[in-house]
Scaffold this motif. Structure first.
Motif, PDB file in Angstrom:
ATOM      1  N   PRO A 191     -52.337 -33.007 -50.560  1.00  0.00           N
ATOM      2  CA  PRO A 191     -51.071 -33.742 -50.286  1.00  0.00           C
ATOM      3  C   PRO A 191     -50.106 -32.733 -49.024  1.00  0.00           C
ATOM      4  O   PRO A 191     -50.533 -31.577 -49.214  1.00  0.00           O
ATOM      5  CB  PRO A 191     -50.275 -33.949 -51.365  1.00  0.00           C
ATOM      6  CG  PRO A 191     -51.087 -32.872 -52.515  1.00  0.00           C
ATOM      7  CD  PRO A 191     -52.290 -32.629 -51.919  1.00  0.00           C
ATOM      8  N   VAL A 192     -49.085 -33.438 -48.667  1.00  0.00           N
ATOM      9  CA  VAL A 192     -48.236 -32.505 -47.404  1.00  0.00           C
ATOM     10  C   VAL A 192     -47.928 -31.048 -48.092  1.00  0.00           C
ATOM     11  O   VAL A 192     -47.957 -30.212 -47.414  1.00  0.00           O
ATOM     12  CB  VAL A 192     -47.013 -33.490 -47.064  1.00  0.00           C
ATOM     13  CG1 VAL A 192     -46.131 -32.750 -46.286  1.00  0.00           C
ATOM     14  CG2 VAL A 192     -47.789 -34.671 -46.371  1.00  0.00           C
ATOM     15  N   VAL A 193     -47.360 -30.943 -49.281  1.00  0.00           N
ATOM     16  CA  VAL A 193     -46.747 -30.083 -49.944  1.00  0.00           C
ATOM     17  C   VAL A 193     -47.745 -29.001 -49.947  1.00  0.00           C
ATOM     18  O   VAL A 193     -47.577 -27.802 -49.788  1.00  0.00           O
ATOM     19  CB  VAL A 193     -45.926 -30.368 -51.205  1.00  0.00           C
ATOM     20  CG1 VAL A 193     -45.516 -29.256 -52.139  1.00  0.00           C
ATOM     21  CG2 VAL A 193     -44.859 -31.334 -51.170  1.00  0.00           C
ATOM     22  N   LEU A 209     -50.629 -23.278 -45.557  1.00  0.00           N
ATOM     23  CA  LEU A 209     -50.630 -22.730 -44.079  1.00  0.00           C
ATOM     24  C   LEU A 209     -49.288 -21.944 -43.999  1.00  0.00           C
ATOM     25  O   LEU A 209     -49.315 -21.649 -42.745  1.00  0.00           O
ATOM     26  CB  LEU A 209     -50.662 -23.891 -43.161  1.00  0.00           C
ATOM     27  CG  LEU A 209     -52.074 -24.772 -43.202  1.00  0.00           C
ATOM     28  CD1 LEU A 209     -52.225 -25.859 -42.280  1.00  0.00           C
ATOM     29  CD2 LEU A 209     -53.335 -23.993 -42.982  1.00  0.00           C
ATOM     30  N   GLY A 210     -48.473 -21.817 -44.911  1.00  0.00           N
ATOM     31  CA  GLY A 210     -47.308 -20.994 -44.794  1.00  0.00           C
ATOM     32  C   GLY A 210     -46.321 -21.717 -43.701  1.00  0.00           C
ATOM     33  O   GLY A 210     -45.506 -21.537 -43.076  1.00  0.00           O
ATOM     34  N   LEU A 211     -46.515 -23.066 -44.106  1.00  0.00           N
ATOM     35  CA  LEU A 211     -45.220 -24.205 -43.273  1.00  0.00           C
ATOM     36  C   LEU A 211     -44.334 -24.766 -43.914  1.00  0.00           C
ATOM     37  O   LEU A 211     -44.498 -24.784 -45.247  1.00  0.00           O
ATOM     38  CB  LEU A 211     -46.254 -25.000 -42.235  1.00  0.00           C
ATOM     39  CG  LEU A 211     -47.136 -24.777 -41.358  1.00  0.00           C
ATOM     40  CD1 LEU A 211     -47.875 -25.731 -40.793  1.00  0.00           C
ATOM     41  CD2 LEU A 211     -46.522 -23.738 -40.313  1.00  0.00           C
ATOM     42  N   SER A 212     -43.395 -25.406 -43.560  1.00  0.00           N
ATOM     43  CA  SER A 212     -42.614 -26.405 -44.578  1.00  0.00           C
ATOM     44  C   SER A 212     -43.290 -27.620 -44.318  1.00  0.00           C
ATOM     45  O   SER A 212     -44.036 -28.228 -43.473  1.00  0.00           O
ATOM     46  CB  SER A 212     -41.191 -26.275 -43.862  1.00  0.00           C
ATOM     47  OG  SER A 212     -41.082 -27.272 -42.472  1.00  0.00           O
ATOM     48  N   PRO A 213     -42.924 -28.524 -45.505  1.00  0.00           N
ATOM     49  CA  PRO A 213     -43.560 -29.795 -45.571  1.00  0.00           C
ATOM     50  C   PRO A 213     -43.080 -30.710 -44.379  1.00  0.00           C
ATOM     51  O   PRO A 213     -43.838 -31.565 -43.944  1.00  0.00           O
ATOM     52  CB  PRO A 213     -42.958 -30.414 -47.156  1.00  0.00           C
ATOM     53  CG  PRO A 213     -42.686 -29.250 -47.681  1.00  0.00           C
ATOM     54  CD  PRO A 213     -42.316 -28.188 -46.775  1.00  0.00           C
ATOM     55  N   GLY A 214     -42.038 -30.577 -44.050  1.00  0.00           N
ATOM     56  CA  GLY A 214     -41.342 -31.290 -42.796  1.00  0.00           C
ATOM     57  C   GLY A 214     -42.033 -30.995 -41.387  1.00  0.00           C
ATOM     58  O   GLY A 214     -42.502 -31.839 -40.827  1.00  0.00           O
ATOM     59  N   THR A 215     -42.555 -29.849 -41.207  1.00  0.00           N
ATOM     60  CA  THR A 215     -43.530 -29.493 -40.120  1.00  0.00           C
ATOM     61  C   THR A 215     -44.688 -29.991 -40.329  1.00  0.00           C
ATOM     62  O   THR A 215     -45.224 -30.243 -39.292  1.00  0.00           O
ATOM     63  CB  THR A 215     -43.448 -27.685 -40.061  1.00  0.00           C
ATOM     64  OG1 THR A 215     -42.237 -27.163 -39.684  1.00  0.00           O
ATOM     65  CG2 THR A 215     -44.304 -27.464 -38.936  1.00  0.00           C
ATOM     66  N   VAL A 216     -45.285 -30.013 -41.498  1.00  0.00           N
ATOM     67  CA  VAL A 216     -46.560 -30.712 -41.836  1.00  0.00           C
ATOM     68  C   VAL A 216     -46.556 -32.247 -41.170  1.00  0.00           C
ATOM     69  O   VAL A 216     -47.358 -32.671 -40.685  1.00  0.00           O
ATOM     70  CB  VAL A 216     -47.214 -30.393 -43.291  1.00  0.00           C
ATOM     71  CG1 VAL A 216     -48.275 -31.339 -43.246  1.00  0.00           C
ATOM     72  CG2 VAL A 216     -47.493 -28.825 -43.504  1.00  0.00           C
ATOM     73  N   ARG A 217     -45.350 -32.840 -41.817  1.00  0.00           N
ATOM     74  CA  ARG A 217     -45.178 -34.353 -41.713  1.00  0.00           C
ATOM     75  C   ARG A 217     -45.037 -34.400 -40.172  1.00  0.00           C
ATOM     76  O   ARG A 217     -45.568 -35.521 -39.639  1.00  0.00           O
ATOM     77  CB  ARG A 217     -43.945 -34.795 -42.416  1.00  0.00           C
ATOM     78  CG  ARG A 217     -44.103 -34.991 -43.669  1.00  0.00           C
ATOM     79  CD  ARG A 217     -42.863 -35.612 -44.434  1.00  0.00           C
ATOM     80  NE  ARG A 217     -42.977 -35.496 -46.066  1.00  0.00           N
ATOM     81  CZ  ARG A 217     -42.405 -34.364 -46.597  1.00  0.00           C
ATOM     82  NH1 ARG A 217     -41.650 -33.541 -45.665  1.00  0.00           N
ATOM     83  NH2 ARG A 217     -42.562 -34.390 -47.929  1.00  0.00           N
TER      84      ARG A 217
END
Length: 191
Positions: A147-149, A155-163
């Motif tokens: 899942p996104v979270v 990957l050390g990213l925010s969920p918004g960045t992944v989206r």
């Protein structure tokens, strides 16, 4: 005796390769696995000299523990970057090679010699995918069901960045959904 661990998807292929390797005088098969999460504990427990592993079953948990002979589908060659990390001794062969090439590869890796399938490496270097390395990582994890979270955490990213990345990936694939983007990317050989 070269202690060899097999981590291959598919009982038929794994069993056949196990028989081929075990028939050699200088090779013994110490474990057979079919799941990525079983690989690190098996490597720690069995201490193989070489692990023959499907590209899809290679995780970060076996870095530096033993040489890996990675078998990869030529259509997924772009994913090889995941296994080429510092601290890892890696050999790379196509998963369609003759069994004797795997036997030779096990012996060479045990001696710390290089084992490279030139055609597979060339396929990995071809940039026919419109996806960036980061987008490929994200799509690989999405294809694996993360899942996104969880992807964000890994990957050390925010969920918004992944989206945002997933939105760009979906557009680049000409898809309507993430699931369709995964399908398109697999068929195109991007992941």
């Amino acid at each position: 005796m070269i202690r060899t661990l097999l981590a291959l998807d598919g009982a038929l292929v794994r069993g056949a390769l196990s028989l081929v390797l075990a028939a050699e005088d200088d090779i013994s098969v110490v474990a057979e696995l079919d799941r990525e999460d079983a690989l690190p504990p098996a490597v720690c427990a069995q201490r193989p000299d070489v692990a023959v592993v499907d590209l899809d079953l290679v995780g970060a948990g076996v870095a530096g523990q033993c040489p890996l002979l990675v078998l990869a589908d030529r259509r997924r060659a772009r994913s090889l970057h995941r296994v080429l990390t510092p601290g890892r001794t890696v050999g790379i062969l196509g998963n369609d090679v003759a069994p004797q090439r795997v036997v030779d590869g096990v012996r060479r890796l045990a001696r710390r010699e290089s084992v490279i399938d030139a055609d597979l490496v060339m396929a990995a270097l071809v940039r026919d995918s419109p996806l960036t390395v980061r987008e490929t990582e994200i799509l690989d994890l999405t294809a694996a069901g993360a899942p996104v979270v969880e992807i964000a955490r890994m990957l050390g990213l925010s969920p918004g960045t992944v989206r945002n990345h997933l939105g760009r990936i979906t557009r680049k694939a000409g898809a309507r959904t993430r699931v369709e983007a995964v399908r398109v990317a697999r068929e195109a050989g991007w992941i």
